[in-house]
Write a protein that holds these residues in place. Sequence first.
Motif, mmCIF file in Angstrom:
data_model
loop_
_atom_site.group_PDB
_atom_site.id
_atom_site.type_symbol
_atom_site.label_atom_id
_atom_site.label_comp_id
_atom_site.label_asym_id
_atom_site.label_seq_id
_atom_site.Cartn_x
_atom_site.Cartn_y
_atom_site.Cartn_z
ATOM 1 N N GLY A 104 -1.164 2.093 12.879
ATOM 2 C CA GLY A 104 -2.315 2.490 12.082
ATOM 3 C C GLY A 104 -2.800 1.424 11.118
ATOM 4 N N VAL A 105 -3.782 1.831 10.323
ATOM 5 C CA VAL A 105 -4.408 0.958 9.337
ATOM 6 C C VAL A 105 -4.009 1.436 7.939
ATOM 7 C CG1 VAL A 105 -6.320 0.338 10.848
ATOM 8 C CG2 VAL A 105 -6.501 2.392 9.433
ATOM 9 N N ILE A 106 -4.628 0.848 6.917
ATOM 10 C CA ILE A 106 -4.265 1.190 5.544
ATOM 11 C C ILE A 106 -4.493 2.676 5.263
ATOM 12 C CG2 ILE A 106 -4.872 0.799 3.124
ATOM 13 C CD1 ILE A 106 -5.247 -2.131 3.785
ATOM 14 N N LEU A 107 -5.538 3.254 5.843
ATOM 15 C CA LEU A 107 -5.793 4.683 5.654
ATOM 16 C C LEU A 107 -4.646 5.519 6.219
ATOM 17 C CD1 LEU A 107 -7.712 6.948 4.751
ATOM 18 C CD2 LEU A 107 -8.777 6.820 7.023
ATOM 19 N N THR A 108 -4.095 5.083 7.347
ATOM 20 C CA THR A 108 -2.948 5.777 7.935
ATOM 21 C C THR A 108 -1.760 5.742 6.981
ATOM 22 O OG1 THR A 108 -3.715 4.889 10.050
ATOM 23 C CG2 THR A 108 -1.575 5.989 10.034
ATOM 24 N N THR A 109 -1.522 4.566 6.389
ATOM 25 C CA THR A 109 -0.436 4.413 5.430
ATOM 26 C C THR A 109 -0.654 5.306 4.215
ATOM 27 O OG1 THR A 109 0.010 2.143 6.138
ATOM 28 C CG2 THR A 109 0.761 2.760 3.936
ATOM 29 N N MET A 110 -1.896 5.381 3.739
ATOM 30 C CA MET A 110 -2.212 6.233 2.599
ATOM 31 C C MET A 110 -1.848 7.687 2.890
ATOM 32 S SD MET A 110 -5.885 7.098 0.800
ATOM 33 C CE MET A 110 -6.320 8.223 2.137
ATOM 34 N N ASN A 111 -2.259 8.186 4.034
ATOM 35 C CA ASN A 111 -1.982 9.585 4.369
ATOM 36 C C ASN A 111 -0.481 9.843 4.471
ATOM 37 O OD1 ASN A 111 -4.699 10.293 4.466
ATOM 38 N ND2 ASN A 111 -4.897 9.731 6.621
ATOM 39 N N ASN A 112 0.245 8.908 5.088
ATOM 40 C CA ASN A 112 1.692 9.071 5.198
ATOM 41 C C ASN A 112 2.358 9.059 3.828
ATOM 42 O OD1 ASN A 112 4.395 7.109 5.379
ATOM 43 N ND2 ASN A 112 4.409 8.849 6.784
ATOM 44 N N SER A 113 1.955 8.113 2.972
ATOM 45 C CA SER A 113 2.582 8.004 1.654
ATOM 46 C C SER A 113 2.252 9.197 0.764
ATOM 47 C CB SER A 113 2.153 6.698 0.981
ATOM 48 O OG SER A 113 2.705 5.596 1.665
ATOM 49 N N PHE A 114 1.023 9.686 0.842
ATOM 50 C CA PHE A 114 0.680 10.892 0.092
ATOM 51 C C PHE A 114 1.549 12.064 0.536
ATOM 52 C CE2 PHE A 114 -4.001 9.869 -1.215
ATOM 53 C CZ PHE A 114 -3.526 8.951 -2.126
ATOM 54 N N GLY A 115 1.785 12.161 1.854
ATOM 55 C CA GLY A 115 2.601 13.259 2.360
ATOM 56 C C GLY A 115 4.041 13.183 1.874
ATOM 57 N N PRO A 150 0.807 -1.229 0.000
ATOM 58 C CA PRO A 150 0.000 0.000 0.000
ATOM 59 C C PRO A 150 0.837 1.275 0.000
ATOM 60 C CG PRO A 150 -0.885 -1.582 1.568
ATOM 61 C CD PRO A 150 0.406 -2.153 1.079
ATOM 62 N N ALA A 151 1.907 1.321 0.787
ATOM 63 C CA ALA A 151 2.726 2.540 0.847
ATOM 64 C C ALA A 151 3.321 2.857 -0.519
ATOM 65 C CB ALA A 151 3.835 2.380 1.884
ATOM 66 N N GLY A 152 3.820 1.838 -1.206
ATOM 67 C CA GLY A 152 4.419 2.058 -2.517
ATOM 68 C C GLY A 152 3.416 2.488 -3.561
ATOM 69 N N PHE A 153 2.259 1.827 -3.596
ATOM 70 C CA PHE A 153 1.261 2.157 -4.609
ATOM 71 C C PHE A 153 0.605 3.508 -4.359
ATOM 72 C CE2 PHE A 153 1.300 -2.229 -6.236
ATOM 73 C CZ PHE A 153 1.195 -1.956 -7.589
ATOM 74 N N TYR A 154 0.349 3.836 -3.098
ATOM 75 C CA TYR A 154 -0.232 5.156 -2.827
ATOM 76 C C TYR A 154 0.742 6.265 -3.223
ATOM 77 C CZ TYR A 154 -4.371 3.528 -0.291
ATOM 78 O OH TYR A 154 -5.582 2.959 0.043
ATOM 79 N N ALA A 155 2.017 6.070 -2.947
ATOM 80 C CA ALA A 155 3.009 7.080 -3.336
ATOM 81 C C ALA A 155 3.077 7.213 -4.846
ATOM 82 C CB ALA A 155 4.379 6.710 -2.766
ATOM 83 N N ALA A 156 3.083 6.068 -5.545
ATOM 84 C CA ALA A 156 3.130 6.098 -7.010
ATOM 85 C C ALA A 156 1.913 6.807 -7.586
ATOM 86 C CB ALA A 156 3.222 4.676 -7.553
ATOM 87 N N GLN A 157 0.742 6.521 -7.026
ATOM 88 C CA GLN A 157 -0.497 7.152 -7.489
ATOM 89 C C GLN A 157 -0.400 8.671 -7.383
ATOM 90 O OE1 GLN A 157 -3.969 5.813 -5.290
ATOM 91 N NE2 GLN A 157 -5.071 7.709 -5.706
ATOM 92 N N TYR A 158 0.106 9.148 -6.260
ATOM 93 C CA TYR A 158 0.208 10.587 -6.039
ATOM 94 C C TYR A 158 1.234 11.221 -6.978
ATOM 95 C CZ TYR A 158 0.299 15.014 -3.498
ATOM 96 O OH TYR A 158 0.200 16.346 -3.159
ATOM 97 N N ILE A 159 2.389 10.600 -7.115
ATOM 98 C CA ILE A 159 3.451 11.170 -7.954
ATOM 99 C C ILE A 159 3.018 11.237 -9.416
ATOM 100 C CG2 ILE A 159 5.789 10.779 -8.826
ATOM 101 C CD1 ILE A 159 6.443 9.583 -6.045
ATOM 102 N N LEU A 160 2.406 10.174 -9.912
ATOM 103 C CA LEU A 160 1.962 10.170 -11.309
ATOM 104 C C LEU A 160 0.953 11.286 -11.580
ATOM 105 C CD1 LEU A 160 1.567 6.321 -11.874
ATOM 106 C CD2 LEU A 160 3.287 7.808 -12.936
ATOM 107 N N LYS A 161 0.151 11.594 -10.592
ATOM 108 C CA LYS A 161 -0.879 12.621 -10.763
ATOM 109 C C LYS A 161 -0.306 14.030 -10.663
ATOM 110 C CE LYS A 161 -5.353 14.144 -8.896
ATOM 111 N NZ LYS A 161 -6.412 13.875 -7.877
#
Length: 484
Positions: A403-414, A39-50
């Motif tokens: 945390g949970v997956i949502l926590t990971t999402m917020n961290n990776s987006f940041g 999740p951390a890798g994919f959320y970061a990739a999603q944000y960077i690509l956008k």
Amino acid sequence: MITKAGFAKIWQLSRQGVRFASTLNDTTPKRICIVGAGPAGFYAAQYILKHLDNSQIDILERLPVPFGLVRFGVAPDHPEVKNVINTFTKTAENPRLRFLGNLSLGKDFTLDELRDRYHAVLLTYGADKDRKLNIPNESVTNVLSAREFVAWYNGLPGFEHLNPDLSGNTLTLLGQGNVAVDVARIVLSGPDLLKSTDITEYALETLSRSNIKKVLLVGRRGPLQAAFTIKELREMLKLPNCTTAWRPNDLQDLDEALPSLPRPRKRITELMIKSLTEQTAYKDCTEGNKFLPLFFRSPVKILGTNHVEAIEYTVNKLVDNQAVSTDEREVIPTDLVCRSIGYKSVNMDASLNFDDRKGCVQNVAGRVLKRTLTGSDQTIDDIEDKYENGLYASGWLATGPTGVILTTMNNSFGVADLICRDFKNNVIRIKEAKPGLDTSGKRVVSWMGWKAIDAEECRRGATKGKPREKIVKVDEMLNIADGK
């Protein structure tokens, strides 16, 4: 921890567009490597690509299959949580992203090699070791970790032969987080509730022969500090053919605490109180399945010669919200123990600034500190002197397993936002990156290779009325990905 002044300094330098060396123009591809396809890798990739034009991302994953904790950590009876895979799939199919499976940091590539070939490297390979109790007799037979148990029933390669001994009557889970509750629910659910999930067939067969009728969930502090969420508790309270039994003394005085509790804690406390009032009396578990949350207990010794027979606990009291042991002891028999006291990351490369005690990379807000520095350093004189240029970490590797997956999402987006800003403001030192990652002689699984594995798993699952039957042998995965 870094001071507010330190963060302000970072922001100021980024806003000023600090230039450490040559810079990229808008038409030059910005090449980024993400290590870890969870999740951390994919959320970061999603944000960077956008948010970062002309970025090109390679995601490296040590297994032939993606999704990490979503695939191997989420309980099989929680399919709704796995729906995030649909979002990750859309990200992976972006033409600016490559998935490179079956490649491992520290084995196939060094960190220095990756940094030579990419402008930025983001480490997101998670936490795949468990913390130990460090008490006498912990290595005796039938003492496992919840991480191992979850890996076993979720089909993580290397754990298919764990074969937990479920012949006894009682399982004790040491720790009160959601992972521990997941294990309790899976063990007490019975095969009829699990047979239509993606649980591995070998685990389903073993669970169908289980004699476990009683599961203890033991925490060192009290009910107000329990780490499980209200969703997990509700599921246990509603589990068919299972009774939740509280020790009334553990829940005394909770009514008085309710008015001062924050809303999430208040709701879960009210649910505990309601469940206790519906409980006629605390009974020993002699009939049917029982789930027993126990509080104010810390294990001090595992008892048993050839295999675990009981656990000796110290009885705790709370002092300033911390568990403090008393002179009182309690011995509770058990046939199987799963410790669930947290995960930790491991250092995959000697050049990485890694905190072995905490089990995470030394970083500040995602930027990896140079090896001579720690997270306690307060001053920031120069970003170039303090941080490894172009090296970042996110997810549990950076924050610890919280945390949970949502926590990971917020961290990776940041962290991904920080990477984007560092590119745009020329904070990243740009050097001549070597032309592409050399994978010659390595069996690399592409995204199309993963799709072939995915299709085969779904085909096998359909014959059994399941969404998929996970393949657990790496060699078999590789052969399917290669079209063999």
